[in-house]
Structures are given as C-alpha cells and as structure tokens.
Write an enzyme that holds these catalytic residues in place. Sequence first.
Site, PDB file in Angstrom:
ATOM      1  N   GLY A 151      15.574  41.150 -76.881  1.00 56.41           N
ATOM      2  CA  GLY A 151      16.061  41.368 -78.236  1.00 56.41           C
ATOM      3  C   GLY A 151      15.900  40.235 -79.219  1.00 56.41           C
ATOM      4  N   TRP A 161      13.269  39.111 -80.985  1.00 53.12           N
ATOM      5  CA  TRP A 161      12.568  39.488 -82.212  1.00 53.12           C
ATOM      6  C   TRP A 161      13.431  40.433 -83.054  1.00 53.12           C
ATOM      7  CZ3 TRP A 161       6.634  40.052 -82.747  1.00 53.12           C
ATOM      8  CH2 TRP A 161       6.007  38.860 -82.337  1.00 53.12           C
ATOM      9  N   ASP A 172      11.919  49.746 -75.740  1.00 51.99           N
ATOM     10  CA  ASP A 172      11.420  49.093 -74.534  1.00 51.99           C
ATOM     11  C   ASP A 172      11.557  50.052 -73.360  1.00 51.99           C
ATOM     12  OD1 ASP A 172      11.038  45.757 -73.905  1.00 51.99           O
ATOM     13  OD2 ASP A 172      11.149  47.127 -72.215  1.00 51.99           O
ATOM     14  N   ASP A 180       8.840  55.084 -73.341  1.00 51.41           N
ATOM     15  CA  ASP A 180       7.431  54.699 -73.444  1.00 51.41           C
ATOM     16  C   ASP A 180       6.926  55.063 -74.832  1.00 51.41           C
ATOM     17  OD1 ASP A 180       4.680  54.337 -73.252  1.00 51.41           O
ATOM     18  OD2 ASP A 180       4.537  55.229 -71.259  1.00 51.41           O
ATOM     19  N   ASP A 236       5.514  42.188 -79.230  1.00 54.83           N
ATOM     20  CA  ASP A 236       5.419  40.953 -78.451  1.00 54.83           C
ATOM     21  C   ASP A 236       5.203  41.295 -76.978  1.00 54.83           C
ATOM     22  OD1 ASP A 236       5.374  38.148 -78.277  1.00 54.83           O
ATOM     23  OD2 ASP A 236       7.489  38.057 -77.710  1.00 54.83           O
ATOM     24  N   LYS A 295       0.829  40.571 -79.950  1.00 55.27           N
ATOM     25  CA  LYS A 295       0.408  39.448 -79.113  1.00 55.27           C
ATOM     26  C   LYS A 295      -0.902  39.785 -78.413  1.00 55.27           C
ATOM     27  CE  LYS A 295       3.409  37.307 -76.419  1.00 55.27           C
ATOM     28  NZ  LYS A 295       4.314  37.060 -75.281  1.00 55.27           N
TER      29      LYS A 295
END
Length: 232
Positions: free
Chosen positions: A87, A89, A107, A123, A147, A187
């Site tokens: 958590g 971000w 998530d 998902d 991320d 990322k």
Amino acid sequence: MAKSPSRSGGGGPVGGPRSTHSNLKTARGRSNASQRWLSRQLNDPYVKAAQQAGYRSRAAFKLTELNERFKLLKPGQRVVDLGAAPGGWTQVVLRALDERGQVVALDLLPMDGLPGATILQGDFQDDATEAAVLAALGGPADLVLSDMAPNTTGHGPTDHLRIMDLAALALDFAVKVLAPGGGFVAKVFQGGSEKEMLERLRQHFTKVQHAKPPASRKESSELYVVAQGFRP
C-alpha cells in the site's frame, strides 16, 4: 503498502533521507542471503524514512520522486494502483488527492484497508475485476500506476522478459480504462526490450519517458516508464 495516511502529508525529507549504519547483533540461524537482505534493510535510509513518514514501504518514495518530476498526481483524479500491496504507492496517492479524488488499489494479495481508498483483491486481467475497478472509480481513470514485478529468478534475461510481459499486460489494462489525456506509469527492467515498450507507448500517448528515481537502489536494474496524454 501501514499506518493511516493523511491526505495532506509530505513525501519525506528534501534531498533524500540521510544515511546511518546499523550492525546485525546476531546472524545465528540466518542464511547468507537473508543476512545480506536484513543488513541492507537496517542500513537503508529510505526504509527508515518510510517508517518515520508512516509509509508501508520504501517504494512510496519512488512514486513521490516520480510525481515531483512529472507532476502525475492532481486533486480530483481517479487513480488505479495495480499490484498495490502492501500500500505504499496508494498512500502517496491519497496524500496528493483531495476529497473529490477516487483511488482503487488492486492486488492478487490481500491488503489492509486505507481510509479513502477502495481495496480490491483480484486479477486485473479478469473482465469482472476491470468492471469492479471502473465501478469503484465512478468513471474512466485519469492515471494507472503499476509497481508490479514478478518473483525474480536471479537470471537477468529471464527476469527482464517476465517484468516486460507484466508491464505490457498493465498497459493493455490502462488502454481500456483510461480517460483521454490520462497517464500511465509502470516498472520495467533494463535489458533491451524496454525500448519496444516505449515504442508501443508512443502509439497511445503524446509524451513518453523513462526514469530511475533516486529511491531505486543503485544496483537495481529497475526503471519506470512514464506516459502522459493518453490518446484513445
């Protein structure tokens, strides 16, 4: 990423955290790898700064630094944080937005709640999850953040391909949920094919750059692609 955030809080000390050094008192029962990891954590100024600022992870400073450079977060936005757990971000987003903003943290793993954010477990590739994200936002997203990173194998080329595949899937999701003019951050790892990702991003966004924020460890190959000005 676990302390309750404030929407008006800051992102850490100017110029980055100051470094201090701590020694492990005992290494009994630990593998060499776990000893190295723990030593790095104990002596990482960003870990200590995250604890002091109430962030759930040091990664919060990566988004803080990206935001300072690219002006990603604005009051009233609808923001999706993919791979959000634990958590950090999401906390940064909450601190940047006002009461009009909407934040969805998604998530596969369970994540403790954060006041002001909608926490979803699922998902992002599932149609039902996509619909749940849009319903929680109340409309298309202004910013999609990722991320996410797969579990690393230690084999550089394999890890690079796996994270690039994950970033490509995140981009597929972003293209479906973003409003015109929206942004996307993901990322990636250095290794060659991030150039292919940049080319693909340029098909959908007016401005595409990559950056390595100061909070990324120097030995890490991670980069972030930052795309703004979404063209549906």
